[in-house]
Structures are given as C-alpha cells and as structure tokens.
Design an enzyme around this catalytic site. Structure first.
Site: not given
Ligand SMILES: [Zn+2]
Ligand SMILES: [Zn+2]
Length: 645
Positions: A132, A157, A278, A453-454, A476
């Site tokens: 899954d 998220h 990130d 979004g980044h 990330h």
């Molecule tokens: Zn993320």
């Molecule tokens: Zn996010």
C-alpha cells in the site's frame, strides 16, 4: 489448433507418465501437495517437502534486476550497535526523506532525549509491487523508545504525516505536537487505523515554546500550500537547530512580504548552529511562483469562462481549494466536490475554521445538472491521471454520478509528478474526445493555474542568508538534489567541512564544544518498511522480493521425487511454469532441463555419504536458474520442491 487455456494450478503437471509414481505407495498427488510428515529416516532427517526460491543473478540471489544493490556514498557505513551520544553532543539522524522525495522523518537526540520530526509515507513504486505504501524505518527509535519525548509535525501533507499512526504505534506512542489543521488531518489519518492506540495530540501555535525532556522547542510560521505549516527551532547550548519543513517564501518579484519577514526576524540576531532544509526544487532557478498569482489566475478564469468549470488539483493544496470556493461563492456559483480526499480535506479546513463557505455553496455532485452551466464549479481529484480518480473516471466515461458535456472547461491545476506523464496524456486524450476545453499549467498564454509549494533556488538562498547557520544538512530530496544544495551552501560561503550530505540512516554528530560536525561509521537501519494491508514488513521481505521477480520473469517450479537412501531421482521430475515460457512450445528446453535436474540431484547426492536434501535442493535451484538464464535470457523465480520417499 491448440488453444492456450489457463490451466488450474493443480492440473498442470506435464509429466506424461506420472502414474508410474512409486512414491512410497502413495497415489499420484497434486504437484504442490501439503507436506505430510512421514516417519523419521535412519539419518535423523524428516522426509517431506523442502522448498525455497532461486533466481539467477550476477549479484547473487537477490535483489531483482531492476533494483541493483544501492551504493552508498559512504562505503564504510554499516549497521551496528550505536552507542548513546556523548555528553553535550547533538546527534541527527534522517530516517527518511533523503535519497528520495517523500516519507520524511528526522530524529534529533541530545543527552537522554529524542525528538522525532515528521513521520511521512510514500506510495508504492515498481520496487515495492503491491504494497500500500512505504514508511520510514523505525528500528533505531524502537530500540530507544524510552528516550522519545515527542513527535513534532511540520505540516499536514502525507509525506510528513502519512506514516504517523503506524510509526507512533511502533515507537511507544509519544505525544504529538503540531498546529491545528495538521492535527486535524492527522486525526483523519489515524481514523483509518482504529486498532492502534489513540494519538496523544497537542495543538501548538507559532511562537509557543514546549519542553521535551530537557530540550526547549519553538515554532515559526512558514508559507506552503497547506495552512498551518510551521518551522521548528530546537534550542541547544551552542545555538539553534532550525528546520522549516516544506516552505516557499511569500514574496512578489523577490520582495518578501512584511508578514513573512516577521516570521523569520528572530533569526537575524540568533546564533543558528544547524540548518536542515528542503532540497526539492533546488534545480529551479529564481523564486517559486507565489501562490497569489495562481489565485489571481484562477479567479480570472472562473470569471471569464462561461460554461461549467472543472478544476482538478491536489487535495492537499488546501489554501488554493479554499480560495476557489471563496471566488466561486462571490460570483454566485455553486461548488461540487468530487473525490474522497477532496471532500475530507475541505471538511477538515472548514472544521478548523480556516474558511467558512455559506450554506448552500457546496452542493453534492448529483445536483450539478440542476443549475445552468455557468453557475457550476467542480473541484476534483485526479490531476495526475490516477486510475480510479474522479477526473479519470469522467475521462473514460466510467463515472457513475457525473458526465462531461461539450463546452465544459477542465483546469488541471497541478504539475505532473514525474512518472505520471503517460497516465496524464491518456486522460487528456479521453477528455479531449468529449469536446471539453483543457487548460493546464503549460498551456501558453493562459493565466497561472499552478505553482509549486517548495522554494526554488532563490527562496533557498534567502533562507540560508537569513539563518546564517554554522552547519548545514540538506534534507528532503534524492541524492543529487542534496549535492546541489550543498554546492549552493558552499557558494554562499560555508566551508565544506561544515556540511554533510546524508543517506537515510546516517548518524551525524555535532561535537560537545559545538565546533565540528561528523558522520559516524555506524548507520541506523534505514531499509524500506512496507505497509501491506495491515502488516508492516522490511525491504528484505520475501513476499515483496518474490512479487518483484514474478512480475519480471515469472516462475518455474521443479518437483523432484528423490529416493531417501540413494539420493537419486525416482522418476522424471514434474515442471510447472507461469509467466515464463509456454511449456508446450518448449519441449526441447524441458528435455534439457530434465537432464540438468537429474545431473544436479545426482551430483549433490554423490558429494555426501548419505543424501542431504537441503544440499540437493540448493544445488537444483542454482543449476536450473542458471541454465534457464543461459537458454532464455530470463530469470524466472525457480522453486525446487524435493519430495523424498
Ligand atoms: Zn514535503
Ligand atoms: Zn508539503
């Protein structure tokens, strides 16, 4: 002409004279009978069935060919017993989210306390067929449960909260801290696992300070596509550890808004020991397109377009979805939501008081035909062409409650996640055949309909300058992205020795005097943990390995009846194949395989004074898989079954 029927499994023995079986007086049996223990032999070995699987490979038996062994940039790194960090040392371990995009989780350990940041998931890939989803490896934490003071979650998220329920249940269910919307989203996620212990949730706000054991932790607000995203500040005696979670800057043309400046202002004078951040968009030049531009773009389209408007977006982009509902409402339009995650997320956003649609604005999808087309906006899941998503079902006319009309406009308000290109193309073809107009974020001359979004490279630079950290760990992102992020930090003046590019499971330590960052030789276990139904398995999981091999080259079963005393075959072996070659058309190959089997069994038997069935089986598996590879260039999963009598 022979028809290729799929025979039932038990009917497929191709041995012609199986009836001549003299297996201890037993009648002919199915090729895969259950083991019936018989009497003990004179050699102290139980007779019956022994079976395991073999696959020919240059690297040994595993893994399958699409997954060569992972090569770590730290060849010295090895799993081993890791002693607790020495007095004053800050230990950092990314347990997920590096070497990949997804399933983020990082542990920070100081003295007697461990803080876990995020517990994400990612969906199954071709490396993990049929499971899954995959969660970060929790072994290191499981072994130190009593030290874990908190799970702190940056935002809602799935790559940050998707693993929360299962991870919590494995690490001693520590208290969870996050802002309101994220907590509500985690509650929804936890509701899918009613059998697990209740989450100990704590809603915190930016600016608040909590104490985890002896460690003080603070938060600050960041801009992302979901409201209530927050960065984390951990206090140490040598300065702050800062990790903003997913973020981009709230800016226009490179000018950061005063609100955003305010959030980051505490760093101006602070001493930042370590930044972890990130690397998702490190390849993208400039600043990330501000979400306001997308809001404006969607507003323009909703005003301008005359027919029905169907907007497909990520259900996780709650800020954008809420904005669309507000615009539609202000123009007197009705909004229908379609797709489970779309409904859930809007429900949660309303529950959190994040926005409040007027009564009657949201209507069920069944009612869209009760209104003129220019009064209808539909928010749907499925911008990635996912097989069972609402939009894809509409595209292939299998949606039971909704059908497209000529004159509808579809806005794909999302970028295409790498790997989904073909699915999206197929879906767009299906949509185009129904005479609808499609606007995607690549459509030239149209308004902006999507933004990431980044943060892009400039957002990232801004953050580094603002926080001016002493040490840096890029997180990330897959490995090359982390490397690019390291290059950027060096461009900005950080010495190379102050940066470590980690793998999942890397154990990094800042020395007790705060002057050095080092990578330990030992590694925390970091193999994939796969959730398959309700069970959790690791990446050496036989089930997954077998699925992968079966998907690649099928299987080949050898059933050999071996004489207990002489170790010789008592009859010609039975052969079964599935998804490998069609047996009827490969009689010559089978004849040769039989000879090989006979030889393999006899060779193995002749090596020991009495028959060693384990040895015979292993020899058989290896010889047959190698032979089949040489003859067919395929690597079926070979299952030798030895029946002894
Ligand atoms: Zn993320
Ligand atoms: Zn996010």
């Amino acid at each position: 002409m022979i028809k290729k029927n799929r025979l039932s499994f038990s009917a497929i023995s191709i041995e012609k004279d199986a009836k001549s079986s003299d297996a201890g007086g037993e009648p002919k049996r199915d090729p895969l009978p259950l083991s019936k223990p018989k009497s003990e032999t004179g050699y102290g070995r139980k007779s019956g069935i022994k079976s395991s699987t073999y696959q020919y490979s240059k690297f040994g038996k595993r893994p399958g060919r699409h997954a060569p062994p992972r090569r770590s940039p730290y060849p010295d790194a090895r799993e081993g017993k890791i002693p607790p960090p020495s007095e004053g040392v800050v230990r950092i371990i990314p347990l997920g989210g590096v070497e990949e995009i997804g399933k983020n989780m990082t542990a920070v350990e100081i003295g007697e306390d461990i803080i876990v940041i995020d517990a994400g998931m990612h969906f199954s890939t071709e490396e993990t067929p049929g499971v899954d989803y995959v969660i970060p490896n929790t072994t290191y934490l499981e072994e130190r449960k009593e030290k874990i003071r908190a799970l702190i979650v940056t935002h809602g998220h799935l790559d940050h909260i998707g693993g929360v329920p299962i991870v919590l249940s494995r690490i001693g269910n520590p208290p969870v801290y996050s802002r309101q919307l994220s907590i509500l989203l985690m509650r929804k996620r936890a509701a899918e696992f009613p059998q697990l212990p209740k989450m100990k949730e704590n809603i915190v706000e930016k600016g608040e300070t909590i104490t985890c054991g002896k460690i003080k932790v603070r938060f600050f607000g960041v801009t992302h596509t979901v409201p209530d995203s927050m960065g984390i500040i951990i206090e140490t005696k040598h300065g702050l550890i800062v990790t903003p979670g997913d973020y981009k800057l709230d800016q226009v043309d490179g000018v950061v808004t005063p609100e955003e400046e305010k959030e980051y202002a505490p760093f101006d004078k602070a001493k930042v020991l370590l930044l972890m951040t990130d690397s998702t968009n490190i390849e993208n030049e400039g600043y990330a397109l501000p979400e306001v531009k997308v809001h404006q773009g969607l507003e323009n389209l909703i005003r301008r377009i005359n027919g029905r408007i169907i907007i497909a977006a990520f259900a996780s982009h709650i800020t954008r979805l809420a904005h669309v509902v507000k615009i539609a409402e202000s123009l007197g339009k009705k909004v229908a939501l379609e797709g489970r995650s779309m409904k859930t997320n809007i429900e949660v956003a309303v529950e959190a008081g994040y926005f409040k649609p007027k009564k009657g604005t949201l209507i069920p999808i069944e009612e869209v035909n009760d209104y003129p087309p220019n009064r209808i906006v539909i928010l749907m899941t499925g911008a990635q062409g996912e097989e069972f998503s609402a939009l894809n079902r509409a595209a292939n006319k299998s949606h039971t409650k909704f059908s497209l009309h000529k004159g509808d406009t579809i806005i794909l308000s999302a970028s295409i996640v790498p790997g989904n290109e073909r699915a999206v193309e197929r879906m767009k073809d299906g949509l185009a055949r129904q005479g609808v107009h499609i606007i995607s974020y690549r459509t030239p001359g149209e308004d902006f309909v999507h933004a990431t979004g980044h943060g892009n490279k400039e957002d990232v630079k801004w953050l580094h300058k603002k926080t001016h950290p002493k040490f840096f760990i890029p997180i990330h992102g897959n490995h090359y992205r982390l490397q690019l992020h390291k290059d950027l930090a060096m461009e900005l003046g950080m010495p190379e020795k102050n940066i470590i590019v980690p793998d999942n499971g890397s154990v990094m330590e800042i020395s007790a005097d705060g002057e050095k960052i080092t990578l330990r030789r030992e590694k925390a276990p970091a193999g994939l943990m796969m959730v398959d139904g309700i069970s959790v398995g690791d990446d050496q999981d036989v089930v997954i390995r077998d699925r992968r091999m079966l998907a690649e080259d099928g299987m080949f079963v050898v059933i050999a009846l071996v004489d207990q005393k002489t170790g010789k075959l008592r009859k010609s072996p039975d052969l079964i194949s599935r998804g490998f070659v069609y047996l009827k058309e490969n009689q010559e190959l089978l004849r040769q395989v039989r000879l090989i089997i006979q030889k393999a069994v006899e060779d193995a038997a002749s090596r020991t004074p009495f028959p060693d069935f384990e040895n015979i089986k292993a020899n058989l598996g290896e010889t047959v898989s190698k032979f089949l590879y040489q003859k067919t260039a395929k690597r079926p999963l070979v299952i030798p079954v030895i029946l002894s009598s």
